[in-house]
Structures are given as C-alpha cells and as structure tokens.
Design a protein around this motif. Structure first.
Motif, PDB file in Angstrom:
ATOM      1  N   UNK A   5       1.543   3.996  -3.039  1.00  0.00           N
ATOM      2  CA  UNK A   5       1.341   5.433  -2.877  1.00  0.00           C
ATOM      3  C   UNK A   5       2.607   6.210  -3.242  1.00  0.00           C
ATOM      4  N   UNK A   6       3.753   5.693  -2.800  1.00  0.00           N
ATOM      5  CA  UNK A   6       5.017   6.364  -3.112  1.00  0.00           C
ATOM      6  C   UNK A   6       5.308   6.314  -4.611  1.00  0.00           C
ATOM      7  N   UNK A   7       4.975   5.196  -5.229  1.00  0.00           N
ATOM      8  CA  UNK A   7       5.211   5.072  -6.664  1.00  0.00           C
ATOM      9  C   UNK A   7       4.344   6.060  -7.453  1.00  0.00           C
ATOM     10  N   UNK A   8       3.102   6.192  -7.045  1.00  0.00           N
ATOM     11  CA  UNK A   8       2.220   7.166  -7.704  1.00  0.00           C
ATOM     12  C   UNK A   8       2.721   8.583  -7.459  1.00  0.00           C
ATOM     13  N   UNK A   9       3.155   8.866  -6.226  1.00  0.00           N
ATOM     14  CA  UNK A   9       3.702  10.187  -5.919  1.00  0.00           C
ATOM     15  C   UNK A   9       4.878  10.519  -6.825  1.00  0.00           C
ATOM     16  N   UNK A  10       5.747   9.550  -7.031  1.00  0.00           N
ATOM     17  CA  UNK A  10       6.920   9.782  -7.872  1.00  0.00           C
ATOM     18  C   UNK A  10       6.531  10.001  -9.334  1.00  0.00           C
ATOM     19  N   UNK A  11       5.393   9.431  -9.740  1.00  0.00           N
ATOM     20  CA  UNK A  11       4.952   9.543 -11.137  1.00  0.00           C
ATOM     21  C   UNK A  11       3.865  10.583 -11.343  1.00  0.00           C
ATOM     22  N   UNK A  12       3.545  11.360 -10.293  1.00  0.00           N
ATOM     23  CA  UNK A  12       2.368  12.224 -10.376  1.00  0.00           C
ATOM     24  C   UNK A  12       2.485  13.268 -11.482  1.00  0.00           C
ATOM     25  N   UNK A  13       3.697  13.752 -11.755  1.00  0.00           N
ATOM     26  CA  UNK A  13       3.849  14.725 -12.843  1.00  0.00           C
ATOM     27  C   UNK A  13       3.519  14.090 -14.188  1.00  0.00           C
TER      28      UNK A  13
ATOM     29  N   UNK B 184      -6.925   6.840  -9.534  1.00  0.00           N
ATOM     30  CA  UNK B 184      -6.058   7.564  -8.591  1.00  0.00           C
ATOM     31  C   UNK B 184      -6.824   8.064  -7.363  1.00  0.00           C
ATOM     32  N   UNK B 185      -8.082   7.648  -7.237  1.00  0.00           N
ATOM     33  CA  UNK B 185      -8.950   8.193  -6.192  1.00  0.00           C
ATOM     34  C   UNK B 185      -8.346   8.055  -4.802  1.00  0.00           C
ATOM     35  N   UNK B 186      -7.836   6.868  -4.472  1.00  0.00           N
ATOM     36  CA  UNK B 186      -7.293   6.667  -3.128  1.00  0.00           C
ATOM     37  C   UNK B 186      -5.992   7.438  -2.928  1.00  0.00           C
ATOM     38  N   UNK B 187      -5.238   7.626  -3.992  1.00  0.00           N
ATOM     39  CA  UNK B 187      -4.033   8.454  -3.864  1.00  0.00           C
ATOM     40  C   UNK B 187      -4.419   9.885  -3.521  1.00  0.00           C
ATOM     41  N   UNK B 188      -5.370  10.449  -4.284  1.00  0.00           N
ATOM     42  CA  UNK B 188      -5.810  11.823  -3.987  1.00  0.00           C
ATOM     43  C   UNK B 188      -6.302  11.921  -2.543  1.00  0.00           C
ATOM     44  N   UNK B 189      -7.052  10.898  -2.124  1.00  0.00           N
ATOM     45  CA  UNK B 189      -7.698  10.937  -0.816  1.00  0.00           C
ATOM     46  C   UNK B 189      -6.692  10.777   0.314  1.00  0.00           C
ATOM     47  N   UNK B 190      -5.852   9.745   0.231  1.00  0.00           N
ATOM     48  CA  UNK B 190      -4.924   9.453   1.327  1.00  0.00           C
ATOM     49  C   UNK B 190      -3.839  10.520   1.441  1.00  0.00           C
ATOM     50  N   UNK B 191      -3.393  11.030   0.311  1.00  0.00           N
ATOM     51  CA  UNK B 191      -2.321  12.028   0.328  1.00  0.00           C
ATOM     52  C   UNK B 191      -2.856  13.463   0.367  1.00  0.00           C
ATOM     53  N   UNK B 192      -4.148  13.610   0.708  1.00  0.00           N
ATOM     54  CA  UNK B 192      -4.752  14.933   0.943  1.00  0.00           C
ATOM     55  C   UNK B 192      -4.596  15.866  -0.251  1.00  0.00           C
ATOM     56  N   UNK B 193      -4.902  15.347  -1.444  1.00  0.00           N
ATOM     57  CA  UNK B 193      -4.839  16.149  -2.661  1.00  0.00           C
ATOM     58  C   UNK B 193      -6.228  16.286  -3.275  1.00  0.00           C
ATOM     59  N   UNK B 194      -7.215  16.446  -2.400  1.00  0.00           N
ATOM     60  CA  UNK B 194      -8.599  16.511  -2.846  1.00  0.00           C
ATOM     61  C   UNK B 194      -8.897  17.675  -3.759  1.00  0.00           C
TER      62      UNK B 194
ATOM     63  N   UNK C  81      -3.434   1.001   6.111  1.00  0.00           N
ATOM     64  CA  UNK C  81      -4.022   2.350   6.220  1.00  0.00           C
ATOM     65  C   UNK C  81      -5.494   2.271   6.575  1.00  0.00           C
ATOM     66  N   UNK C  82      -6.201   1.295   6.016  1.00  0.00           N
ATOM     67  CA  UNK C  82      -7.641   1.201   6.233  1.00  0.00           C
ATOM     68  C   UNK C  82      -7.986   0.775   7.649  1.00  0.00           C
ATOM     69  N   UNK C  83      -7.027   0.180   8.360  1.00  0.00           N
ATOM     70  CA  UNK C  83      -7.292  -0.210   9.738  1.00  0.00           C
ATOM     71  C   UNK C  83      -7.404   0.999  10.663  1.00  0.00           C
ATOM     72  N   UNK C  84      -6.950   2.157  10.201  1.00  0.00           N
ATOM     73  CA  UNK C  84      -7.119   3.366  11.008  1.00  0.00           C
ATOM     74  C   UNK C  84      -8.576   3.839  11.021  1.00  0.00           C
TER      75      UNK C  84
ATOM     76  N   UNK D 212       0.829  -1.206   0.000  1.00  0.00           N
ATOM     77  CA  UNK D 212       0.000   0.000   0.000  1.00  0.00           C
ATOM     78  C   UNK D 212       0.869   1.264   0.000  1.00  0.00           C
ATOM     79  N   UNK D 213       1.801   1.350   0.970  1.00  0.00           N
ATOM     80  CA  UNK D 213       2.689   2.508   1.045  1.00  0.00           C
ATOM     81  C   UNK D 213       3.560   2.578  -0.201  1.00  0.00           C
ATOM     82  N   UNK D 214       4.035   1.412  -0.645  1.00  0.00           N
ATOM     83  CA  UNK D 214       4.872   1.371  -1.839  1.00  0.00           C
ATOM     84  C   UNK D 214       4.112   1.888  -3.055  1.00  0.00           C
TER      85      UNK D 214
END
Length: 244
Positions: free
Chosen positions: A5-13, A38-48, A185-188, A1-3
């Motif tokens: 998210x980080x991969x999407x972050x690195x490719x977001x441009x 990308x919905x969960x990426x926007x949501x989890x990384x606060x890019x709404x 992440x979802x366990x939170x 999950x974290x991996x």
C-alpha cells in the motif's frame, strides 16, 4: 500488505500520469487493467471518489471492449456501494453481468459478492445468500483467500439477520481462518459481524473488546457495573482493572 500500500501511495502520481496518457489515447483495456489492479488501494486508502472518476472516464471512451467495461463497471460499483449509493451500484453491476462470457473470472466473482451485499442492503436475505454462496464457489476456483473469506462473512451476516446464531458463529470462524491467509487488514472485516453477534447473545462487553488494544475496567461509585455479579463478569474481559 502495508508495504504494498505504501509503495503504491508513493507511486500514485505515476499511476495517474499513465492513466491520463492511456485514456487520452483511447486505450481503454490497459487503463481498465491498471484501475482494476489498484482496486484495493483505492478502497483501503479511502480514495473511492478518485477511483470512480477513473472508471467513468474509461466508460466514456469509444469502442470499449466488454472485458474492459466489466472491470470499470464492477470496480466503480464497489466505490458506489462504499459511498452508500446502492442504487448506482446495482445498476452498474447489472450492466457488467449482462456483457456476456468474455468477462474475467475474478471480475464476475467480485460482481457476484457485491450483488450479495446490495441484495442484503435491500433486505433480500435469501437472494443475498444465493449470491454469496455462488461467489464463494467462484473464489474457491480462483484460490482467492480474500474472496472466500468475504463470501463466508456475507453468509454469516445473512445467518445473523435470520437469527441463526449457530450458523453465524460457524461461518465467522471459517471466514477468520481463511482471512488469516489474506493479510492483517482483512482480519478487521469479521469484527463488525462478531460485535453484532455478541450483542444478540447479550454479551455487549464482548462486542467491544475486539475493537480496542487494551480493555480497562474502572470500578468507582460513579462508573462500573450495577451489581456484584456484573462486576465479576467484567473481570473476564478486562486486561486492567482500576479500583477507586
């Protein structure tokens, strides 16, 4: 999950460049697919805010198919809701669910569960329960651990609001078991409801414990419980005790 998210972050441009390219060429369906995935990426990384802008740009294109409209509307409604704009979320959800039978099943399920949260925000507990129950059935069909767990949490929060403590505890236990399959992440997500449940049961100390890594109870003349019985009770929750 974290991996991921980080991969999407690195490719977001790259994603932004592709989305711009697709929207400029009025390829709404392809842009909606990417934005939805990308919905969960926007949501989890606060890019709404950014996600909402992409959804609005897609909806502004000509001749957008119902399927693409639904993805942009439901994805955008998630962002509206997280920003506290419940009225906008309700409006977009209503538009999405009125588009007919060509909407993808996961989009409809997401719309239903979000409708449950919107109804609950408006104090309509029974309507919220119906939405959560309906969405859980849809997510079961899709074998979506996140969706099932989230729907169960919604049902638990409705039970808690109606003071049905037994049902709330049972539903939270079910939700936690299911969400273990979805990722850490979802366990939170159940922690907030568990905290409210503990407070209603008069166990405020237990409500705090899930939110900290290590609990420290400080026993001094100035700090700590007022009575010996409360001090003994605190020992059940503390990992460490500091005595002065």
């Amino acid at each position: 999950e974290v991996e991921w998210l980080d991969r999407v972050r690195d490719d977001v441009e790259n994603y932004r460049t592709i989305l711009d390219w697709l929207i400029e060429r009025e390829r709404a369906s392809d842009a909606a697919d990417i934005t939805w995935n990308l919905l969960f990426f926007w949501l989890i990384r606060a890019r709404g805010t950014e996600a909402l802008q992409w959804c609005q740009r897609i909806l502004n294109l000509p001749d957008v198919s119902p399927r693409a409209q639904a993805k942009a509307l439901v994805g955008g409604s998630v962002m509206w809701y997280t920003q506290g704009q419940v009225g906008n979320a309700r409006e977009w959800l209503t538009r999405a669910l009125s588009l007919g039978p060509d909407i993808d099943a996961d989009v409809v399920a997401m719309a239903e569960i979000l409708c449950g949260h919107v109804e609950q925000a408006g104090g309509n507990q029974e309507a919220a329960r119906e939405r959560f129950t309906r969405s859980m059935e849809m997510f079961r069909t899709l074998s979506s651990a996140w969706g099932i767990g989230n729907a169960l949490m919604g049902m638990a929060s409705v039970s808690l609001a109606s003071r049905d403590i037994v049902s709330a505890e049972r539903l939270l236990d079910e939700a936690t078991t299911v969400l273990e399959q979805a990722g850490p992440w979802f366990l939170n997500l159940p922690l907030y409801i568990r905290a409210n449940l503990a407070v209603q049961l008069g166990q405020a100390d237990a409500a705090i414990v899930p939110h900290v890594d290590v609990s420290l109870y400080v026993m001094t003349p100035e700090f700590g419980a007022a009575s010996q019985l409360e001090k003994i009770d605190m020992l059940d929750f503390a990992d460490f005790v500091a005595i002065n």
